[in-house]
Design a protein around this motif. Sequence first.
Motif, mmCIF file in Angstrom:
data_model
loop_
_atom_site.group_PDB
_atom_site.id
_atom_site.type_symbol
_atom_site.label_atom_id
_atom_site.label_comp_id
_atom_site.label_asym_id
_atom_site.label_seq_id
_atom_site.Cartn_x
_atom_site.Cartn_y
_atom_site.Cartn_z
ATOM 1 N N ARG A 139 0.366 -0.859 0.347
ATOM 2 C CA ARG A 139 0.209 -0.176 0.098
ATOM 3 C C ARG A 139 1.288 0.980 -0.015
ATOM 4 N NH1 ARG A 139 -2.833 1.135 5.446
ATOM 5 N NH2 ARG A 139 -0.893 2.650 5.464
ATOM 6 N N LEU A 140 0.532 2.119 -1.059
ATOM 7 C CA LEU A 140 1.105 3.711 -1.511
ATOM 8 C C LEU A 140 0.815 4.857 -0.761
ATOM 9 C CD1 LEU A 140 2.595 2.668 -5.104
ATOM 10 C CD2 LEU A 140 3.632 1.554 -2.614
ATOM 11 N N THR A 141 0.163 4.694 -0.257
ATOM 12 C CA THR A 141 -1.045 6.090 0.161
ATOM 13 C C THR A 141 -1.115 5.690 1.973
ATOM 14 O OG1 THR A 141 -3.170 4.759 -1.180
ATOM 15 C CG2 THR A 141 -2.126 7.242 -1.958
ATOM 16 N N ASP A 142 -1.933 6.712 2.401
ATOM 17 C CA ASP A 142 -1.930 7.115 3.801
ATOM 18 C C ASP A 142 -2.413 5.884 4.482
ATOM 19 O OD1 ASP A 142 -4.512 7.950 3.091
ATOM 20 O OD2 ASP A 142 -3.251 10.220 3.838
ATOM 21 N N GLY A 143 -3.953 5.137 3.986
ATOM 22 C CA GLY A 143 -4.630 4.236 4.486
ATOM 23 C C GLY A 143 -6.188 5.389 5.220
ATOM 24 N N LYS A 144 -6.093 6.080 4.795
ATOM 25 C CA LYS A 144 -7.505 7.215 5.784
ATOM 26 C C LYS A 144 -7.871 8.171 4.920
ATOM 27 C CE LYS A 144 -4.021 8.731 8.467
ATOM 28 N NZ LYS A 144 -3.562 9.794 8.897
ATOM 29 N N LEU A 152 0.524 7.071 -15.267
ATOM 30 C CA LEU A 152 1.483 6.629 -14.868
ATOM 31 C C LEU A 152 2.125 7.150 -16.198
ATOM 32 C CD1 LEU A 152 1.586 3.305 -14.016
ATOM 33 C CD2 LEU A 152 2.308 4.316 -12.512
ATOM 34 N N SER A 153 3.552 7.849 -16.068
ATOM 35 C CA SER A 153 4.232 8.556 -17.075
ATOM 36 C C SER A 153 5.216 7.125 -18.184
ATOM 37 C CB SER A 153 5.933 8.916 -16.467
ATOM 38 O OG SER A 153 6.668 8.159 -15.763
ATOM 39 N N ARG A 154 4.933 7.661 -19.308
ATOM 40 C CA ARG A 154 5.462 6.422 -20.379
ATOM 41 C C ARG A 154 6.358 5.997 -19.311
ATOM 42 N NH1 ARG A 154 3.141 9.425 -26.079
ATOM 43 N NH2 ARG A 154 1.441 10.565 -25.064
ATOM 44 N N ASP A 155 7.210 6.131 -18.881
ATOM 45 C CA ASP A 155 8.584 5.420 -19.258
ATOM 46 C C ASP A 155 8.380 4.777 -17.955
ATOM 47 O OD1 ASP A 155 8.778 7.511 -17.291
ATOM 48 O OD2 ASP A 155 10.773 8.037 -17.882
ATOM 49 N N GLY A 156 7.083 4.234 -16.864
ATOM 50 C CA GLY A 156 7.133 3.815 -15.611
ATOM 51 C C GLY A 156 7.829 4.397 -14.890
ATOM 52 N N SER A 157 8.322 5.606 -14.976
ATOM 53 C CA SER A 157 9.182 6.334 -13.402
ATOM 54 C C SER A 157 8.816 7.194 -12.722
ATOM 55 C CB SER A 157 10.249 7.003 -13.666
ATOM 56 O OG SER A 157 9.451 8.521 -15.153
ATOM 57 N N ARG A 158 7.012 7.653 -13.078
ATOM 58 C CA ARG A 158 6.685 8.847 -12.346
ATOM 59 C C ARG A 158 5.098 8.241 -12.719
ATOM 60 N NH1 ARG A 158 8.542 14.741 -14.220
ATOM 61 N NH2 ARG A 158 10.398 14.604 -12.640
ATOM 62 N N VAL A 159 4.355 8.441 -11.148
ATOM 63 C CA VAL A 159 3.002 7.723 -11.638
ATOM 64 C C VAL A 159 2.511 9.603 -10.291
ATOM 65 C CG1 VAL A 159 3.556 7.394 -8.945
ATOM 66 C CG2 VAL A 159 0.818 6.455 -9.639
ATOM 67 N N LEU A 175 2.222 13.980 -6.646
ATOM 68 C CA LEU A 175 2.947 12.768 -7.538
ATOM 69 C C LEU A 175 3.808 12.132 -7.015
ATOM 70 C CD1 LEU A 175 4.326 13.957 -11.099
ATOM 71 C CD2 LEU A 175 5.794 13.639 -8.679
ATOM 72 N N ALA A 176 4.742 11.387 -7.571
ATOM 73 C CA ALA A 176 5.507 10.931 -7.052
ATOM 74 C C ALA A 176 6.647 9.823 -7.854
ATOM 75 C CB ALA A 176 5.650 9.186 -5.702
ATOM 76 N N GLU A 177 7.749 9.575 -7.359
ATOM 77 C CA GLU A 177 8.577 9.312 -8.345
ATOM 78 C C GLU A 177 8.756 7.627 -8.058
ATOM 79 O OE1 GLU A 177 10.829 10.376 -10.312
ATOM 80 O OE2 GLU A 177 9.871 12.047 -9.954
ATOM 81 N N ALA A 178 8.413 6.595 -8.773
ATOM 82 C CA ALA A 178 7.737 5.273 -8.662
ATOM 83 C C ALA A 178 8.975 4.403 -7.843
ATOM 84 C CB ALA A 178 8.312 4.558 -10.295
ATOM 85 N N ALA A 179 10.090 4.686 -7.867
ATOM 86 C CA ALA A 179 11.281 4.158 -6.829
ATOM 87 C C ALA A 179 11.216 4.947 -5.806
ATOM 88 C CB ALA A 179 12.538 4.431 -7.331
ATOM 89 N N GLY A 203 7.405 13.814 -19.648
ATOM 90 C CA GLY A 203 7.104 13.476 -18.041
ATOM 91 C C GLY A 203 7.113 14.324 -17.397
ATOM 92 N N ALA A 204 7.495 15.501 -17.754
ATOM 93 C CA ALA A 204 7.386 16.599 -17.388
ATOM 94 C C ALA A 204 6.395 17.600 -17.086
ATOM 95 C CB ALA A 204 8.229 17.065 -18.145
ATOM 96 N N ARG A 205 5.225 17.145 -17.909
ATOM 97 C CA ARG A 205 4.431 18.327 -17.266
ATOM 98 C C ARG A 205 2.730 17.017 -17.427
ATOM 99 N NH1 ARG A 205 3.893 20.839 -23.129
ATOM 100 N NH2 ARG A 205 4.482 18.921 -23.670
ATOM 101 N N ILE A 206 1.706 17.252 -16.643
ATOM 102 C CA ILE A 206 0.058 16.501 -16.695
ATOM 103 C C ILE A 206 -0.875 17.188 -16.822
ATOM 104 C CG2 ILE A 206 -0.473 15.844 -14.702
ATOM 105 C CD1 ILE A 206 1.318 15.289 -12.964
ATOM 106 N N LEU A 207 -1.934 16.717 -17.340
ATOM 107 C CA LEU A 207 -2.857 17.206 -18.094
ATOM 108 C C LEU A 207 -3.968 17.203 -16.822
ATOM 109 C CD1 LEU A 207 -3.229 16.255 -21.240
ATOM 110 C CD2 LEU A 207 -2.737 18.180 -20.452
ATOM 111 N N VAL A 208 -4.671 17.932 -15.843
ATOM 112 C CA VAL A 208 -5.227 17.603 -14.933
ATOM 113 C C VAL A 208 -6.938 18.614 -15.274
ATOM 114 C CG1 VAL A 208 -5.848 18.792 -12.230
ATOM 115 C CG2 VAL A 208 -3.305 18.131 -13.348
ATOM 116 N N ARG A 209 -7.659 17.462 -15.149
ATOM 117 C CA ARG A 209 -9.307 18.155 -15.034
ATOM 118 C C ARG A 209 -9.657 18.750 -13.853
ATOM 119 N NH1 ARG A 209 -13.863 14.362 -16.627
ATOM 120 N NH2 ARG A 209 -12.820 13.030 -14.816
ATOM 121 N N VAL A 210 -10.519 19.746 -14.070
ATOM 122 C CA VAL A 210 -11.327 20.163 -12.848
ATOM 123 C C VAL A 210 -12.791 20.449 -12.810
ATOM 124 C CG1 VAL A 210 -11.523 22.625 -11.280
ATOM 125 C CG2 VAL A 210 -9.493 22.748 -12.795
ATOM 126 N N PHE A 211 -13.373 18.923 -11.718
ATOM 127 C CA PHE A 211 -14.255 18.988 -11.999
ATOM 128 C C PHE A 211 -15.303 19.622 -11.217
ATOM 129 C CE2 PHE A 211 -17.477 16.150 -11.362
ATOM 130 C CZ PHE A 211 -17.986 15.134 -13.042
#
Length: 699
Positions: A139-144, A152-159, A175-179, A203-211
């Motif tokens: 588990r990678l998030t806080d559980g709460k 995921l970035s195309r090379d898998g290095s970022r999530v 955002l986090a580095e996959a490692a 992997g330098a930019r992200i598209l973000v939706r404001v919903f």
Amino acid sequence: MGHLLLAALLLAGEPASGIAGVSPAPGNPNLLQLGVPEVPEALRERMAQYQEARSAQVLDAADDGGAILVATRFGSTTQLHVVDRPLGAREQITFFEEPVGRARFAPGDPRAVWFLRDRGGGEFHQLHRLDRRTGRAERLTDGKSRNDQFVLSRDGSRVAWASTARNGKDMDVWLAEAAAPAQARRVVEGEGTYLPLDFSPDGARILVRVFRSIADADLLLVDVATGAVERLTPREGKGSVRQAAFTADGKGVWLVTDRWNEFNELVRLDLGVPRRPPRAVTHTIRWDVEHVAVSRDGSRVALAVNAGGVSRLYLHEPRTGRLAPVELPAGVVGGMLFPARRPNVLFLTLQSAARPADVWRLDLGSRKLERWTRSEVGGLDPERFVEPELVRYPSADGVAVPAFLLRPPARPKGRVPVVVVWHGGPEAQSRPLFSPLAQFWALEMGFAVLSPNVRGSDGYGKAWLAADDGPRREQALADIGATLDYVASQPDLDPARVAVYGGSYGGYMVLATLAFHPGRVRAGVDVVGISSLTSFLESTQAYRRDLRRAEYGDERDPAVRAVLDRISPLLHADRMDAALFVQQGKNDPRVAQSESEQIVRALQAKGREVWYLLGLNEGHGFRKKENRDHALLAATMFLERALAAHPAAAPSSSPWPSPPAAERGTEPGRTPPLPRTGGGEGRGEGAPAAEPTPRARAR
């Protein structure tokens, strides 16, 4: 597990239910019920095969297209499986008590899988990473916090993913580095809902939706290193953002929006300087684009169009501008994708009312369609399954309501009983999807199943979608009476034997039918439905309250509240004369348990008998097979009794009403006016897992 859960609730001094007299269902301590008799063994045996039907949904493909990641169920819950050849064995790779339905291979490494999972249906999903070499999931998030929509970035290095970790209410982009996922940081934060959609090729930019709502969203371009944010959609006006993805060279964006059209169209936004105006690709198609897949090399864009409920597939070649249809079997596309290194191959999920969802591979050169999964249907002959007919009927204000009508194939002389199924959302859409329950009702029970797309439904343009927003919902409820009038107008449908079924907002429509059209239906099954629009808005989880106010109106405004109260069934429970069966998940974050229990108590206070079923380990609908099987069996038993040819056939201890108005000699087509006094509370959103018709994720 069930005994432990019930014991924990009792030890904590917290009653599992506010309804007196509930007790565990036979053989299932995770279900509490009241008034539900034992299911006859004959009915259980008749439904058993239908309840073993499965489906398969493609989630991802290995870079070379040699394997796919599939969500399907063989035990109690949907889990992740890998298939490495056409019709090959489904290798199960997750084995949790809770379902897993959103996942991706790590780019370049199909032995690692990222996925989201919650507990007990509470929808507070946590991000995990599975190492298939060891079989261990971390588990990678806080559980709460609530976490959603990871990319995921195309090379898998970022999530990147959306999370309420900052304050428990607003969805920020993390955002986090996959490692080093523990070192996550916020890259976008603000009041409201921010969702990551795609990484740029580098992997330098992200598209973000404001919903803000299904009809009101914006698209942002975020620089990962600096945090700089650029708005890509105009500031003036509003429109949807259904999907967005970078072009292969990162110099543009493919966007699905209705900002410049009545329908959601595919447009290309240029990121160069100076900016060129948006270029529409599908302006000649007068239906919504619902799915888009972009090949990694940019040579092809595949898009599925929702044409009145049925999917049509098109291929667009950006280099030439060509847009060409691709022949598919009639049905509904549930998602599609290109493997990273195979631009000539498209995987897609396809189903129809008579065929479960399965994964297919389309060779774009030969146009050959190859089946990769074959979902079982409990040993039944799929040739017996029936397809619905698309019908339309008039309602108030000159509108025509589209609906799908599933008629039983073997009809005796005379009219057949009808189950009207209201979809959830309300921004969802009834579509010709495979429903084992609807097939059972038609084939084994002889019921017709009518699934309307009343005002406010998705798929018919933004004017139809907005036709029930805020106070306009009061006028849109006229479509209920129009639906009942349509049933009465058909020579083969029996207006004296009508029941209504629905989940989430569809549950509200069930209660509204009973409250505002007394005498016209015999029974209703309300699954996680809203009984009061105002109390719903006050009790739904904080992270989604403003999203729902955009749909229903702001209950803090006295004028809006007066309308919401007027159309809330809870305040008109004294008008309800039909039998009612209420089903609810205790951990529902969308429609609180109180919404179901307050309508049960209100009817009990009027001396009405109500069936009630509560899932202790469920949320917005029943997702665990053993719970869902019991819920659907009990609902079918309830409907069978209610729609018996003669009311006297129902047991005297049951809550079955006297015959509807059409049988009592009153005017069958007369729809009583909506009440103009009263108060209310509330709830609302997508379709639950127990609903037999197509589901849409609540927004």
